[in-house]
Design an enzyme around this catalytic site. Structure first.
Site, PDB file in Angstrom:
ATOM      1  N   GLU A  59       0.853  -0.969  -0.015  1.00 43.96           N
ATOM      2  CA  GLU A  59      -0.058   0.216  -0.258  1.00 43.96           C
ATOM      3  C   GLU A  59       0.813   0.998   0.442  1.00 43.96           C
ATOM      4  O   GLU A  59       1.486   1.600   1.134  1.00 43.96           O
ATOM      5  CB  GLU A  59      -0.986  -0.069   0.903  1.00 43.96           C
ATOM      6  N   HIS A  60       0.770   2.164  -1.184  1.00 45.55           N
ATOM      7  CA  HIS A  60       1.960   2.955  -1.592  1.00 45.55           C
ATOM      8  C   HIS A  60       1.578   4.250  -0.402  1.00 45.55           C
ATOM      9  O   HIS A  60       3.014   4.976  -0.746  1.00 45.55           O
ATOM     10  CB  HIS A  60       1.782   3.523  -2.926  1.00 45.55           C
TER      11      HIS A  60
END
Length: 597
Positions: free
Chosen positions: A307-308
């Site tokens: 999850e960036h």
């Protein structure tokens, strides 16, 4: 060794650029993109705003925020991620772990090693034994290391939440369980007993039990729902929690886990397929809200999805590369470490109560997943005609050369220039993350025009080095917190804040179409990032910022460059042609520009 977070209080605050300075940099970046008449128009708008009372009000708002916070951008930057309600398929980062390509290691053998070694890294962070990152002798902010594990992006209508459960040893208790996925089944697995991380053989034994207990695919797995648009997923998740207190407990177990590991039922043939597989392989492969998902295929090859919004790519690669450096093949393991296990990790099956229309929504999520997957093209490309050693011998930065080559490739492919985004790290500042380098400069445009018009080699070389130096100047400014795009985000957020107090302030030059044409509002046709020098380390990608654009992410090695190029299958892009033109452009720079330099 100094403890990991010992210098956090002495890391300098993120600076706030001057408004007029940013405006002038922006206007310069526009000149290769817009016509002369458009540039004159937007110049009048922008400079007029910079001299106006409204401009001073917004800048004063930012100055006040900067004076009361060590990072005036931080909360707004997280908001930029968490208010994006599109599917995480287009937001998360995918990557591969090259050192997992071991012919003598089974899926369970590789997975058990990854779990054990990642938990060792987690323990090192807990005990603050990760070496402080430095650049040119300057300590970098280490908050991303703190945020690596035990995190989750929880869906919520309009704006998600990034929840973090990590604590250092001195701060107190921290969850030490992970989540294991197989065939859509979800398991909670403890990794620590009496302060000691379970050994590889002990983990291996429990993974065998998990596999045997999950033989049939769970077609109603809620894992698929995590790939839905965020508002949709948020409403489904909230209804599940309202309908069952057990569901709430199950979600909490997943959210707080150190990370997630999946045992996948597939094989892939090559790097390009594995890279795409990291995000688009199967809707059962990743609980996409989690900070880190490791996916191990049947032949032991491993990739990851992250999850960036939580941390940046380079920060995620460090623990995975640490783990990879410890990998052994199964025969070595049997000789060196396999033994009668004295302990067995505890496991618990995570089962959700599904009511109402949840099952049909799961089926819809799967359909949407494969529809999007079919539109994505990913190409891992190894360019081997020169690398970092060649560049260093000429005292040149390979990154700058690659940026010039990417723009050359785009021009040759589409007969026009592209607004381009390159990531620059601002981690020398407190809680710093990234800034944008708009690397299409007027000097680069002049160089490319000379190439197109078959100018003399002497002229082309002169213009190349003008472009080279311009890029380096922009990169240095961005690393110093003096870029363009984060400042403009601050102006927009200040505008919204003042509006909430009843004061409406327009920013005419950012509302002009030239802003989007130059890449603003998420319209960069080339989204790019340098991913490090580790010859055998992780490297990855995200999908392009625009449907008609390209992603270009690269690792620089001694004798080659490794690219991950991504695009949508669409009439507007051509991934194969772009790759061919990138090779041509790099060859041209080497043979025409850098020969005898």
């Amino acid at each position: 060794m100094e403890s990991t977070f010992s210098h956090q209080n002495s890391i300098p605050s993120l600076p706030l650029p001057g408004l007029k300075d940013t405006i002038e940099k922006y206007l310069k970046s526009l000149s290769p993109i817009v016509s002369k008449e458009e540039l004159e128009h937007v110049t009048s708008l922008a400079r007029g705003f910079g001299d106006s009372e409204n401009g001073r009000k917004l800048q004063n708002f930012l100055e006040l925020k900067s004076s009361t916070s060590k990072n005036w951008l931080e909360d707004w930057w997280y908001d930029a991620y968490t208010t994006n309600q599109e599917t995480l398929l287009t937001q998360n980062m995918g990557a591969i772990i090259p050192k997992s390509f071991m012919s003598n290691t089974s899926q369970i053998g590789m997975a058990s090693q990854i779990i054990h070694h990642l938990m060792n890294y987690w323990s090192r962070v807990r005990h603050e034994k990760i070496e402080i990152t430095k650049s040119r002798g300057i300590n970098w902010d280490m908050s991303q290391v703190y945020n690596l594990f035990n995190a989750c992006r929880t869906p919520a209508v309009s704006k998600d939440k990034i929840e973090r459960y990590f604590c250092t040893e001195s701060e107190g208790f921290c969850p030490s369980h992970i989540v294991v996925l197989y065939n859509g089944h979800i398991w909670k697995m403890e990794t620590v007993q009496n302060g000691k991380i379970f050994s590889v053989p002990e983990i291996r034994n429990i993974l065998e039990i998990i596999k045997s207990g999950s033989n049939r695919t769970d077609e109603n797995s809620i894992v698929k729902l995590t790939s839905l648009e965020r508002d949709t997923w948020a409403k489904i998740r909230e209804s599940m929690i309202c309908n069952s207190s057990r569901n709430r407990k199950m979600f909490e177990a997943i959210d707080s886990a150190v990370f997630c590991l999946t045992l996948a039922n597939d094989f892939v043939e090559n790097d390009s397929e594995l890279m795409k597989y990291s995000i688009f392989g199967s809707p059962l492969n990743a609980y996409m809200d989690k900070n880190l998902n490791i996916i191990v295929l049947k032949n032991g090859k491993a990739c990851l999805q992250a999850e960036h919004g939580n941390v940046d790519a380079i920060s995620l690669f460090a623990p995975c590369d640490f783990a990879a450096d410890q990998f052994l093949d199964d025969s070595e393991l049997s000789e060196k470490t396999l033994q009668n296990s004295s302990s067995t990790p505890t496991i618990e099956k995570i089962d959700f109560l599904l009511t109402g229309s949840v099952s049909s929504r799961i089926a819809e999520a799967e359909k949407q997943f494969f529809a999007l997957s079919s539109r994505i093209n990913v190409n891992v490309y190894h360019y081997s005609n020169f690398g970092a050693t060649f560049c260093k011998s000429r005292k040149l930065y390979a990154d700058t050369i690659i940026q010039i080559a990417l723009q050359m490739a785009y021009l040759k492919t589409h007969n026009k220039l592209a607004p381009i985004y390159e990531t620059a790290s601002t981690r020398k500042f407190y809680h710093g993350r990234t800034e944008t380098v708009r690397s299409l400069t007027p000097d680069l445009a002049k160089y490319l025009e000379a190439c197109e018009n078959s100018a003399t080699n002497e002229t082309i070389k002169t213009l190349f080095f003008d472009a080279y130096n311009s890029h380096n100047t922009l990169m240095d400014a961005a690393r110093d917190g003096k870029g363009i795009d984060r400042h403009f985000l601050g102006l927009r957020m200040s505008q919204l804040a003042l509006k909430s107090y009843g004061e409406k302030i327009a920013i005419p030059f950012l509302d002009d179409h030239s802003y989007a044409a130059s890449g603003g509002n998420g319209n960069f046709l080339l989204s790019t990032s340098f991913l490090g020098y580790n010859e055998n380390g992780c490297f990855g990608y995200v999908v392009p910022m625009c449907k008609d654009g390209y992603g270009a992410f690269y690792r620089i090695n001694a004798s080659r460059f490794t690219f991950t190029l991504s695009n949508y299958f669409d009439d507007a892009t051509n991934g194969d042609e772009f790759r061919e033109n990138l090779e041509y452009s790099l060859d041209f720079i080497k043979n025409v520009i850098l020969t005898n330099e």
